[in-house]
Enzyme design. Sequence first.
Site, mmCIF file in Angstrom:
data_model
loop_
_atom_site.group_PDB
_atom_site.id
_atom_site.type_symbol
_atom_site.label_atom_id
_atom_site.label_comp_id
_atom_site.label_asym_id
_atom_site.label_seq_id
_atom_site.Cartn_x
_atom_site.Cartn_y
_atom_site.Cartn_z
ATOM 1 N N ARG A 76 19.198 105.510 -41.577
ATOM 2 C CA ARG A 76 20.017 105.835 -40.804
ATOM 3 C C ARG A 76 19.840 105.418 -39.120
ATOM 4 O O ARG A 76 18.948 105.116 -39.256
ATOM 5 C CB ARG A 76 21.287 106.718 -40.761
ATOM 6 C CG ARG A 76 22.691 107.153 -42.267
ATOM 7 C CD ARG A 76 23.228 107.896 -41.851
ATOM 8 N NE ARG A 76 22.684 108.742 -41.595
ATOM 9 C CZ ARG A 76 22.668 110.469 -43.285
ATOM 10 N NH1 ARG A 76 23.329 109.364 -44.252
ATOM 11 N NH2 ARG A 76 22.077 111.215 -42.938
ATOM 12 N N HIS A 132 18.884 124.798 -26.935
ATOM 13 C CA HIS A 132 19.890 125.475 -27.678
ATOM 14 C C HIS A 132 20.376 126.806 -27.808
ATOM 15 O O HIS A 132 19.534 126.789 -29.370
ATOM 16 C CB HIS A 132 21.643 124.652 -27.277
ATOM 17 C CG HIS A 132 22.756 125.404 -26.499
ATOM 18 N ND1 HIS A 132 22.838 125.894 -25.940
ATOM 19 C CD2 HIS A 132 23.755 124.793 -27.499
ATOM 20 C CE1 HIS A 132 23.942 126.504 -26.120
ATOM 21 N NE2 HIS A 132 24.331 126.060 -27.013
#
Length: 490
Positions: A76, A132
């Site tokens: 991918r 994050h």
Amino acid sequence: MANYFNTLPLREQLAQLAQCEFMDPAEFADGVAALKGKKLVIVGCGAQGLNQGLNLRDSGLDVSYTLRDSAIIERRQSFLNASENGFTVGTYEELIPTADVVLNLTPDKQHTAVVNAIMPMMKQGSTLAYSHGFNIVEEGMQVRDDITVIMVAPKCPGSEVREEYKRGFGVPTLIAVHPENDPQGHGLAQAKAYAAGTGGHRAGVLKSSFIAEVKSDLMGEQTILCGMLQTGSILCFDKMIEKGVDAGYASKLIQYGWEVVTEALKYGGVTNMLDRLSNPAKVKAFELSEELKVIMRPLYNKHQDDIIDGTFSRVMMEDWANDDANLLKWRAETAETNFEKTPAGDVEITEQEFFDNGILMVAMVKAGVELAFETMTAAGIIAESAYYESLHETPLIANTIARKKLFEMNRTISDTAEYGCYLYNHACLPLLQDFMQNIDTDVIGRGLGERSNHVDNQTLIAINKSLREHPVEIIGTKLRGYMSAMKKIV
Ligand SMILES: NC(=O)C1=CN([C@@H]2O[C@H](COP(=O)(O)OP(=O)(O)OC[C@H]3O[C@@H](n4cnc5c(N)ncnc54)[C@H](OP(=O)(O)O)[C@@H]3O)[C@@H](O)[C@H]2O)C=CC1
Ligand SMILES: CC[C@](O)(C(C)=O)C(=O)O
Ligand SMILES: [Mg+2]
Ligand SMILES: [Mg+2]
């Protein structure tokens, strides 16, 4: 798992929210030394993963990538990103046990599953890094006691992390150590070295907390950074079409207009952005923005309140559990908006014309930046952090719209940002309906034209004073000063 923030006593919540210190560049004198010779394994190779990895490698660190099996077998895009750039790529089983530092750069929605999968394979005494803090703060992820947990959060999209590094600079970055996971006391040294490896130390690093990062990052992305630009694009475009402005012109004015007007913001704040207008246009933009601030303030307050008390993350996680039903519906609706479907026309718009014919866009940016900044600081977030999450990052997000409209913005930003953007847009469109009834092409599409250049002196003086004295301008002048001073050193 429980929301970590909500488990803390109020005193501790407030202390962590207010944790934010602009670090002296001298603190980075050791550069990447604390990570030199250590094995850094990045999980995921998307927006942040690829660009941070390239910077860290160019800074002399040992970087490789681990991807889920399916990404490797199906070759991918994430596999191609890593392998075509010459990085070693391996499965979790192959690489996680060898890592001194694991950088979790997968989408926030996947963090619990990813961390649960990799944690049993992580070396004793190793480090887990995030960009994050959602998983730690909102989901209450419990990390093994021997593992150090740090955060290095660039305040910008991944593409800019790389572009600024290649220019010999970096992007402002927030670093933190999770107080529950610093068993060897070296979390801060590693976070500093990681920030130096990405180039962030050249632009300014804030020593903060996971909590302050999460509560400010979510607020910025869903209001001014992405939500306001999305809502503004749709409303301004539809108004121009309603009033007979050529569709190709309208599309181009919006698609590139955000980038042009916020470029002025980048260099000289809200003051400079409004200084680019004629005096009558400045007065008009100011008045519109004041009106917008009154209408939108309750919405900004609601977003901040919901972020602080965990309502936002709970509702978003319910959508995750519901196969992203809302996210997918909103994404599809955005793709069908007239703005998104109308290509920019082959028509020349000069730089000044974007300002002259985009007075309402300037007013929307001003209102959004000031509201986001005011709401964050009122909630206890320190001005430096609120500035990065409002004014500083708006031009960087505007650049993505210039590339491929709202599609590109929503593709580039993180999954939490995309969800929050749609949420804001969904609430803001109806809120501004009455306001938009009174809008005409003098403020969006055609400009004020050759009308009298008369302005009342007292009014202009009061407007200029109000612009220059807004707290976002005070802190902005200081922080932009650091950035240009540091840029000269390089
Ligand atoms: N987007 C941005 O610019 C910013 C992001 N951040 C933070 O950085 C982190 C990464 O975000 P972002 O770069 O946007 O992420 P992306 O969506 O761009 O990247 C996702 C990567 O993670 C992989 N991935 C997706 N699902 C899984 C899974 N279930 N298991 C393992 N790997 C998976 C993908 O590979 P594949 O699907 O091929 O397996 C891909 O390589 C987040 O915490 C985000 O909040 C912080 C600042 C800005
Ligand atoms: C603006 C969105 C952001 O917070 C970012 C690029 O900083 C994100 O999560 O994508
Ligand atoms: Mg974010
Ligand atoms: Mg962000």
